[in-house]
Design an enzyme around this catalytic site. Structure first.
Site, mmCIF file in Angstrom:
data_model
loop_
_atom_site.group_PDB
_atom_site.id
_atom_site.type_symbol
_atom_site.label_atom_id
_atom_site.label_comp_id
_atom_site.label_asym_id
_atom_site.label_seq_id
_atom_site.Cartn_x
_atom_site.Cartn_y
_atom_site.Cartn_z
ATOM 1 N N HIS A 204 5.217 5.689 -6.312
ATOM 2 C CA HIS A 204 5.383 4.424 -5.599
ATOM 3 C C HIS A 204 6.774 4.334 -4.971
ATOM 4 C CE1 HIS A 204 1.720 2.373 -7.033
ATOM 5 N NE2 HIS A 204 1.863 3.155 -8.092
ATOM 6 N N ASN B 231 0.864 -1.180 0.000
ATOM 7 C CA ASN B 231 0.000 0.000 0.000
ATOM 8 C C ASN B 231 0.900 1.228 0.000
ATOM 9 O OD1 ASN B 231 0.791 -0.202 2.835
ATOM 10 N ND2 ASN B 231 -0.823 1.266 3.263
#
Length: 163
Positions: free
Chosen positions: A25, A14
């Site tokens: 990310h 997550n």
């Protein structure tokens, strides 16, 4: 950041707080995903999190099991993992990458109900998509060094036939 026809769709657990704030990310300094991706031969140079769009040029994509940001993955509930796994299956069925690489074996175990899964290729598939569980590159995962992680990622790269 994903598209159809990928060789490998990497799937983090997550977004951390830094990733949520930046939209990139594995954005937290100290996370080893980007160095490991390069050391394993997936990318010709170490990309910055802000360059994640370049992954598509290499036939790679990136997503998460759970969309909710948190400071630590252990703040997520099992139900969030299971729901994330269901959403991920739909995404993989639509995009049909050759490999789904779940970055974090515990996340894979919980999301897919595979309690005995180990690092490496899995028996389960999603349609034609094979699955590989990779070690979590978080700095909190001291069991894996940069080198041993790069070796495991390289095994996936070789299996995916990326030069």
């Amino acid at each position: 950041m994903a598209a159809g026809g990928l060789s490998v769709l990497f799937c983090g657990i997550n977004p951390g707080l830094m990733s949520a704030a930046t939209g990139h990310h594995f954005a937290r300094p100290g996370n080893r995903f980007w160095p490991v991706l390069h050391l394993s031969g997936f990318t010709p140079r170490q990309l910055l999190p802000s360059e994640q769009e370049e992954l598509l040029d290499y036939g790679l994509g990136i997503t998460n099991v759970v969309a909710r940001a948190s400071a630590r993955a252990d703040e997520l509930t099992d139900e969030e993992y299971r729901e994330g796994g269901r959403i991920l299956v739909s995404k993989v069925e639509r995009l049909r990458p050759s490999w789904l690489a779940v970055v974090g074996v515990t996340a894979y175990r919980t999301a897919f109900g595979e309690r005995k899964a180990r690092i490496g290729p899995q028996e389960r598939t999603i349609g034609e998509t094979r699955i590989w569980a990779l070690p979590n590159p978080s700095g909190l995962n001291a069991h894996w060094t940069l080198q041993t992680m790069a070796e495991e990622f390289a095994r996936l790269r070789e299996a995916s036939r990326i030069p």
